[in-house]
Scaffold this active site. Structure first.
Site, mmCIF file in Angstrom:
data_model
loop_
_atom_site.group_PDB
_atom_site.id
_atom_site.type_symbol
_atom_site.label_atom_id
_atom_site.label_comp_id
_atom_site.label_asym_id
_atom_site.label_seq_id
_atom_site.Cartn_x
_atom_site.Cartn_y
_atom_site.Cartn_z
ATOM 1 N N HIS A 307 2.052 -1.959 -2.318
ATOM 2 C CA HIS A 307 3.326 -1.764 -1.630
ATOM 3 C C HIS A 307 4.377 -1.421 -2.667
ATOM 4 O O HIS A 307 4.360 -1.973 -3.767
ATOM 5 C CB HIS A 307 3.726 -3.042 -0.876
ATOM 6 C CG HIS A 307 4.739 -2.783 0.174
ATOM 7 N ND1 HIS A 307 6.084 -2.728 -0.107
ATOM 8 C CD2 HIS A 307 4.598 -2.515 1.490
ATOM 9 C CE1 HIS A 307 6.726 -2.444 1.008
ATOM 10 N NE2 HIS A 307 5.859 -2.310 1.991
ATOM 11 N N ASP A 364 -0.847 -3.840 6.930
ATOM 12 C CA ASP A 364 -1.815 -3.057 7.685
ATOM 13 C C ASP A 364 -3.260 -3.347 7.331
ATOM 14 O O ASP A 364 -4.169 -2.774 7.907
ATOM 15 C CB ASP A 364 -1.505 -1.570 7.538
ATOM 16 C CG ASP A 364 -0.291 -1.219 8.370
ATOM 17 O OD1 ASP A 364 -0.147 -1.822 9.441
ATOM 18 O OD2 ASP A 364 0.515 -0.385 7.948
HETATM 19 N N1 ACO Z 1 -5.650 1.387 -4.287
HETATM 20 C C1 ACO Z 1 -5.891 1.652 -5.592
HETATM 21 N N2 ACO Z 1 -4.959 1.918 -6.511
HETATM 22 C C2 ACO Z 1 -3.681 1.897 -6.073
HETATM 23 C C3 ACO Z 1 -3.326 1.621 -4.733
HETATM 24 C C4 ACO Z 1 -4.379 1.351 -3.824
HETATM 25 N N3 ACO Z 1 -4.112 1.072 -2.546
HETATM 26 N N4 ACO Z 1 -1.987 1.673 -4.595
HETATM 27 C C5 ACO Z 1 -1.502 1.971 -5.815
HETATM 28 N N5 ACO Z 1 -2.532 2.117 -6.710
HETATM 29 C C6 ACO Z 1 -2.423 2.380 -8.148
HETATM 30 C C7 ACO Z 1 -2.045 3.834 -8.421
HETATM 31 O O1 ACO Z 1 -3.212 4.643 -8.565
HETATM 32 C C8 ACO Z 1 -1.252 3.701 -9.693
HETATM 33 O O2 ACO Z 1 -2.162 3.502 -10.743
HETATM 34 P P1 ACO Z 1 -1.879 4.134 -12.217
HETATM 35 O O3 ACO Z 1 -0.635 3.418 -12.696
HETATM 36 O O4 ACO Z 1 -3.094 3.874 -13.005
HETATM 37 O O5 ACO Z 1 -1.626 5.605 -11.981
HETATM 38 C C9 ACO Z 1 -0.488 2.389 -9.514
HETATM 39 O O6 ACO Z 1 -1.316 1.614 -8.629
HETATM 40 C C10 ACO Z 1 0.900 2.570 -8.893
HETATM 41 O O7 ACO Z 1 0.753 3.328 -7.706
HETATM 42 P P2 ACO Z 1 1.905 4.196 -7.037
HETATM 43 O O8 ACO Z 1 1.289 5.223 -6.135
HETATM 44 O O9 ACO Z 1 2.843 4.680 -8.094
HETATM 45 O O10 ACO Z 1 2.649 3.091 -6.174
HETATM 46 P P3 ACO Z 1 3.709 3.377 -5.058
HETATM 47 O O11 ACO Z 1 4.654 2.246 -5.070
HETATM 48 O O12 ACO Z 1 4.275 4.746 -5.208
HETATM 49 O O13 ACO Z 1 2.830 3.399 -3.703
HETATM 50 C C11 ACO Z 1 1.750 2.768 -1.729
HETATM 51 C C12 ACO Z 1 2.848 2.411 -2.749
HETATM 52 C C13 ACO Z 1 1.973 4.174 -1.171
HETATM 53 C C14 ACO Z 1 1.823 1.774 -0.569
HETATM 54 C C15 ACO Z 1 0.368 2.677 -2.424
HETATM 55 O O14 ACO Z 1 0.156 1.359 -2.915
HETATM 56 C C16 ACO Z 1 -0.780 3.111 -1.528
HETATM 57 O O15 ACO Z 1 -1.116 4.301 -1.479
HETATM 58 N N6 ACO Z 1 -1.436 2.133 -0.797
HETATM 59 C C17 ACO Z 1 -2.491 2.479 0.119
HETATM 60 C C18 ACO Z 1 -1.911 3.003 1.425
HETATM 61 C C19 ACO Z 1 -1.256 1.904 2.248
HETATM 62 O O16 ACO Z 1 -1.832 0.843 2.462
HETATM 63 N N7 ACO Z 1 -0.053 2.192 2.740
HETATM 64 C C20 ACO Z 1 0.702 1.266 3.603
HETATM 65 C C21 ACO Z 1 1.932 0.807 2.910
HETATM 66 S S1 ACO Z 1 2.728 -0.422 3.827
HETATM 67 C C22 ACO Z 1 3.393 0.369 5.134
HETATM 68 O O17 ACO Z 1 3.807 1.484 5.103
HETATM 69 C C23 ACO Z 1 3.385 -0.392 6.315
#
Ligand code: ACO
Length: 432
Positions: A307, A364
């Site tokens: 998140h 979720d």
């Molecule tokens: N699985 C694996 N790795 C992840 C995940 C994940 N779910 N989420 C983030 N990471 C990793 C990224 O690859 C990145 O790694 P790195 O530093 O080695 O490149 C690091 O964690 C940071 O990730 P960002 O994408 O920069 O984090 P951001 O804050 O932009 O994204 C998000 C947040 C979109 C929720 C992300 O965690 C994600 O894609 N999660 C999966 C989708 C999801 O569950 N979305 C629902 C969100 S809650 C909602 O809207 C109700």
């Protein structure tokens, strides 16, 4: 603490005011930065940008705190229900009984769809995605209520209560009819005697001579899902609503824009993506271990994890997990996907990759398993999120509309494309 922050650009120092919110969150107020210095901030993804001042929702991502209008989500989940929380979020106060009764009755009575809209459903191909249809139908709802969707800020604000009640009452009907259209089922009229979630389940599942009567615990679980999604500060869809509202657009146009923004798998679409992921893991015979290895190797994400704001735990996920276990026990379901989800969670919470990136289950991760147990079709999961988020979008629309100092949202950018070039006529050999 100092009430100014000093920024040094080149040899020049500039002072900017420091602003503190009611929960002691601190921001450097850079509203006049460009005017004073000629430079702008660069914050792709807005992770460090406070885009507005808001009185609606407070989140402390490090401590796992979520409060609506000051009330903790745990208390609202335990003691309130969706319509009461919706009223609180939109108007700022817990309503007195008479106020809540009137609001509830008006929402229930506005579930009936304008007859003129019914042919619209047949106009969509039966395989159209429910979120695309819902966004279009919410715009259409505004078109069928032109007196509530004028784009005249004063008028739209004066008629906000009516618009909010119509949207909250009708979005359920639209969602149920969209799903019935996809399943080739005739429409069912709403029953104003039923509660908010119950009426939705009735419109979704009843057959011509076979009314659907949900178990009260099932209706309660769905009501809780709506409540837990009701608002969440400046997420992608809510910021979209505020962006569109800042241009003066009416609530129907803004909620429709919010639905479009919610659709993607990194936002509201995650609840669908989680189930698809768990199903794939199940079908491949993996216990989750190989999948985690693949995620760590960079092929895909663990959906329902991570998140932008919560870096410890998502308080909604904790409530959702407990509800999920209770509903499955009550319904006597043993969903193998729940076991896979629990194993994934356990493994990820111990794994350095996820721990170092502060990745925890979000709301979720478990909501999809409850929705599956209730029998909600997978393609409707994100629509359920949209129904729940409607009061949050409306509250944010109202806040933007009421702000006397509100300016149109218009971020800047840093251009990194080619510098000025000379136009080449068609046929010039140096054209690509
Ligand atoms: N699985 C694996 N790795 C992840 C995940 C994940 N779910 N989420 C983030 N990471 C990793 C990224 O690859 C990145 O790694 P790195 O530093 O080695 O490149 C690091 O964690 C940071 O990730 P960002 O994408 O920069 O984090 P951001 O804050 O932009 O994204 C998000 C947040 C979109 C929720 C992300 O965690 C994600 O894609 N999660 C999966 C989708 C999801 O569950 N979305 C629902 C969100 S809650 C909602 O809207 C109700």
């Amino acid at each position: 603490m100092e009430d100014t922050a000093t920024l040094r650009i080149g040899s020049q120092n500039y002072n900017f005011p420091v602003f503190m919110g009611t929960e002691q969150e601190i921001a450097v107020d850079l509203r006049h930065l460009r005017e004073v210095t000629g430079v702008i901030t660069l914050d792709e993804g807005y992770a460090n940008t406070g885009s507005c001042l808001s009185e609606i929702t407070f989140i402390d991502g490090e401590a796992g705190v979520l409060r609506h209008r000051g009330y903790p989500i745990e208390d609202l989940a335990a003691q309130s229900h969706f319509l009461e929380t919706a009223h609180l979020i939109m108007y700022g106060q817990l309503p007195a009984k008479a106020v809540l009764d009137r609001f509830t009755s008006r929402v229930n009575r506005s579930a009936l769809l304008n007859e003129g809209m019914q042919p619209l459903f047949a106009g969509f191909p039966s395989q159209a995605h429910p979120m695309g249809m819902l966004a279009a139908l919410v715009q259409a709802l505004g078109a069928y209520s032109p007196e509530l969707a004028t784009n005249d800020r004063k008028l739209d604000l004066a008629r906000f209560d009516e618009a909010a009640i119509l949207l909250m009452g009708t979005i359920r009907t639209l969602a149920a009819l969209v799903s019935r259209r996809r399943r080739g089922l005739p429409m069912v009229y709403p029953n104003p005697e039923l509660g908010y979630a119950e009426n939705f389940l009735h419109m979704l599942f009843s057959l011509p001579n076979d009314p659907y009567e949900p178990h009260p615990e099932v209706a309660k679980a769905l009501d809780l899902i709506f409540l837990l999604h009701a608002d969440h500060e400046q997420n992608c869809s809510t910021s979209t609503v505020r962006m569109v509202a800042s241009g003066g657009a009416n609530p129907f146009a803004c909620v429709s824009a919010g639905i479009s923004a919610l659709w993607g798998p990194l936002h509201g679409g995650a609840n669908m993506a989680v189930i698809q992921m768990l199903q794939e893991i199940h079908d491949s015979g993996d216990n989750g271990h190989l999948f985690i290895d693949a995620v760590k190797a960079g092929s895909g994400r663990l959906m329902g994890f991570g998140h932008r704001v919560y870096k410890n735990y998502d308080p909604r996920a904790t409530i959702m997990k407990a509800t999920c276990e209770r509903v499955l026990r009550l319904l006597g379901h043993s969903d193998p996907l729940l076991n896979i989800a629990s194993r994934l969670e356990e493994e990820a919470l111990r794994d350095e990759y996820f721990v170092s990136r502060k990745l925890y289950p979000n709301v979720d991760f478990y909501s999809g398993i409850i929705l599956r147990a209730i029998g909600i079709p997978l393609d409707l999961f994100t629509v359920i999120f949209a129904i729940g988020r409607t009061p949050g979008w409306l509250a944010n629309w109202r806040e933007v509309a009421m702000s006397s100092k509100g300016r149109i949202y218009r971020p800047r950018q840093i251009y990194i494309g080619p510098v000025q070039r000379e136009y080449m006529p068609l046929g010039d050999k140096s054209r690509a």
